[in-house]
Enzyme design. Structure first.
Site, PDB file in Angstrom:
ATOM      1  N   GLU A 266      -9.688  -3.231   9.788  1.00  0.00           N
ATOM      2  CA  GLU A 266     -10.309  -3.725   8.550  1.00  0.00           C
ATOM      3  C   GLU A 266      -9.367  -4.736   7.925  1.00  0.00           C
ATOM      4  O   GLU A 266      -8.156  -4.501   7.849  1.00  0.00           O
ATOM      5  CB  GLU A 266     -10.473  -2.610   7.499  1.00  0.00           C
ATOM      6  CG  GLU A 266     -11.504  -1.565   7.787  1.00  0.00           C
ATOM      7  CD  GLU A 266     -11.627  -0.542   6.639  1.00  0.00           C
ATOM      8  OE1 GLU A 266     -10.980  -0.713   5.582  1.00  0.00           O
ATOM      9  OE2 GLU A 266     -12.367   0.435   6.821  1.00  0.00           O
ATOM     10  N   GLU A 331     -14.534  -2.520  -5.030  1.00  0.00           N
ATOM     11  CA  GLU A 331     -15.004  -1.673  -3.940  1.00  0.00           C
ATOM     12  C   GLU A 331     -16.424  -2.013  -3.501  1.00  0.00           C
ATOM     13  O   GLU A 331     -16.778  -1.841  -2.347  1.00  0.00           O
ATOM     14  CB  GLU A 331     -14.938  -0.194  -4.342  1.00  0.00           C
ATOM     15  CG  GLU A 331     -13.546   0.380  -4.253  1.00  0.00           C
ATOM     16  CD  GLU A 331     -12.965   0.274  -2.847  1.00  0.00           C
ATOM     17  OE1 GLU A 331     -13.614   0.767  -1.912  1.00  0.00           O
ATOM     18  OE2 GLU A 331     -11.885  -0.312  -2.678  1.00  0.00           O
TER      19      GLU A 331
END
Ligand SMILES: *[C@@H]1O[C@H](CO)[C@@H](O)[C@H](O)[C@H]1NC(C)=O
Ligand SMILES: *[C@@H]1O[C@H](CO)[C@@H](O)[C@H](O)[C@H]1NC(C)=O
Ligand SMILES: *[C@@H]1O[C@H](CO)[C@@H](O)[C@H](O)[C@H]1NC(C)=O
Ligand SMILES: *[C@@H]1O[C@H](CO)[C@@H](O)[C@H](O)[C@H]1NC(C)=O
Ligand SMILES: *[C@@H]1O[C@H](CO)[C@@H](O)[C@H](O)[C@H]1NC(C)=O
Ligand SMILES: *[C@@H]1O[C@H](CO)[C@@H](O)[C@H](O)[C@H]1NC(C)=O
Length: 466
Positions: A266, A331
């Site tokens: 990621e 987020e």
């Protein structure tokens, strides 16, 4: 055959570590949204982005089915909760592979099987026993694949940067002492023996946003006009990501595994966030990802200062902005795409498109720390029915949080559920932000710089001084 194979084999001796690994960019297909396109539509979008790989956080059969016949390489994941059970039962490992791999393989090009996600991070609240069970679970799954003669799926697990206790300078990279010998060493042994990878989640955004006075934004965004030389190794860095990757390479080397390859499982940059979150914007996100892609797809491969010329398969986080992720606003804003499938900004995953070929980006408005007051108010479109219990929660915390919205007090009138909730949220957040309290309330609340006060009613605020 033999005569044609020989030269290929010979070439492979020279450049095998790179030759077998595609440089095509990958994308993380997270599904924590209640408004996301279907699996088949999502795979169409991934194809149109020209991604070469996709990483899932599970082994969703609909997605694996939709990937059949594509030439996209796929990474699937065993949930954290199953690791301990699989470690103690070969039949459970076999069953997992029989259910989640065999029906789709080889038509779906499953290439990585990740056992757990960031299990070493404390936030993940993972039972420590899982750490000690991990490698045994990986061995069992490896054996299960072998039963089915599946040999080209690499087994790994993802780690965040917090597996390191020190990462600066990069040559000082060291694994945390609680996991180094008992967990990392056997893990690296497994990865080395099976020629698998260390799957790392690495986000320059976090160290930069946490220390903007000492880390330059241009350095985090690969602008290439700032360098840092590690005094011990003598290696010179041009960007923060390389520094982070090399700190892990140095940590592995200290444990005796200098050659375990890296995958960036990621990385990315948030395209939006809360008022009190610096640098989360489309300009930076596009700049980071475009520069990352050019770097990771470049021919010949660039690698890092500690490992020049080595290909690092890379998965961008994430395909979509995901509205059901909790925590701060960033987020929910890591996506290349909006939930309706449109692009948040233009990006070419092949890395061929030069910067001048893109439309100009909106100027970044939050690359400096915000200074001033912020309130926490009801979000547009918030579920009215859910506000009642949110008010109750906010008012039940702290000291006199909601005195001012009692009948007779300054903020009681005009009586309005939304105004009262905004008051309660602001009051709660003003008291608890310093203890880690967030302005979120399950998506019911957002930060605002616009004073919601009215008449003699003053809403409590958070003041940021930059
Ligand atoms: C793991 O095994 C235990 C004991 O058999 C069982 O109670 C538990 O539900 C299992 N956990 C999962 C996630 O399947
Ligand atoms: C190297 O890491 C250790 C902790 O592992 C830390 O105490 C030390 O300050 C670091 N060295 C430098 C030069 O930052
Ligand atoms: C890692 O793998 C290589 C190649 O298979 C092998 O030569 C080496 O001894 C291994 N390293 C360790 C520390 O096991
Ligand atoms: C890098 O270049 C940009 C212009 O492209 C400039 O604004 C910035 O100040 C430079 N940064 C450093 C660290 O020199
Ligand atoms: C709104 O919130 C209520 C109570 O929490 C819940 O039962 C309901 O399903 C929610 N409605 C929507 C559209 O999410
Ligand atoms: C509430 O008051 C108590 C006692 O005065 C104090 O210890 C506590 O920190 C206060 N809580 C907050 C959130 O300010």
């Amino acid at each position: 055959m033999a005569t044609t194979l020989f030269p290929l084999f010979f070439l492979c001796l020279l450049a095998c570590t790179n030759a077998e690994i595609s440089k095509k960019m990958g994308v993380n297909y997270g599904q924590l949204g209640n408004n996301l396109p279907s699996p088949s539509r999502s795979i169409e979008l991934i194809k149109s982005l020209k991604a070469g790989r996709v990483k899932l956080y599970d082994a969703n059969p609909d997605i694996l089915k939709a990937l059949e016949g594509t030439n996209i390489h796929v990474s699937i994941m065993v949930p954290n909760q199953l690791i301990s059970n699989i470690s103690s039962s070969q039949s459970l490992a076999n069953e997992w592979v029989r259910t989640n791999v065999v029906p789709f393989y080889p038509k779906t090009l499953i290439r990585y099987l990740l056992v757990g996600n960031e299990i070493f991070s404390f936030y993940s609240d993972q039972d420590r026993q899982t750490w000690y069970d991990l490698v045994q679970a990986m061995r069992r799954l490896k054996y299960s694949l072998k039963i089915h003669s599946i040999r080209n799926i690499k087994i790994g697990t993802t780690a965040a940067m917090d597996v390191l206790q020190s990462s600066f300078p990069p040559s000082n990279g060291t694994f945390r002492s609680d996991i180094s010998i008992p967990v990392m060493k056997p893990l690296l042994q497994f990865l080395n023996r099976t020629k698998s990878y260390f799957f790392l989640d690495a986000y320059p955004y976090f160290p930069w946003s946490g220390d903007t006075t000492n880390i330059n934004l241009d350095y985090a965004l690969f602008k290439g006009n700032q360098t840092y030389t590690d005094p011990r190794s003598g290696l010179t860095y041009t960007n923060l990501l390389d520094q982070m990757l090399d700190s892990v390479i140095f940590a592995m080397t200290k444990l005796g595994f200098p050659n375990v390859r890296l995958v960036i499982a990621e990385t990315g940059w948030p395209n939006a966030g809360d008022v009190d979150q610096i640098g989360a914007n489309i300009f930076n996100a596009a700049t980071y990802n475009r520069n990352l892609i050019r770097r990771m797809t470049s021919k010949p491969a660039i690698g890092t200062p500690a490992r020049p010329g080595v290909v690092i398969p890379t998965f961008i986080f994430a395909l979509y902005n995901e509205n059901q992720k909790g925590g701060p606003g960033t987020e929910r804003h890591w996506g290349l795409l909006n939930p309706d499938g449109t692009s948040v900004y233009e990006v070419d995953l092949t890395g061929k498109r030069p910067e001048f070929d893109y439309k100009p980006l909106p100027a970044p408005l939050n690359n400096e720390p915000y200074k001033g007051k912020i309130w926490c108010v009801v979000a547009r479109g918030a579920n009215r029915t859910a506000l009642g219990s949110a008010i109750k929660y906010a008012c039940g915390q702290g000291n006199g949080t909601c005195e001012e919205i009692r009948p007779g007090s300054d903020c009681y009138e005009p009586v309005s559920l939304v105004r009262h909730a905004s008051y309660a949220f602001s009051s709660y957040w003003a008291q608890f932000r310093k203890f880690g309290g967030t302005c979120y309330f399950n998506g019911l609340a957002v930060q605002t710089t616009k004073d919601p006060g009215h008449g003699s009613c003053k809403y409590p605020s958070v003041t940021l001084s930059g």
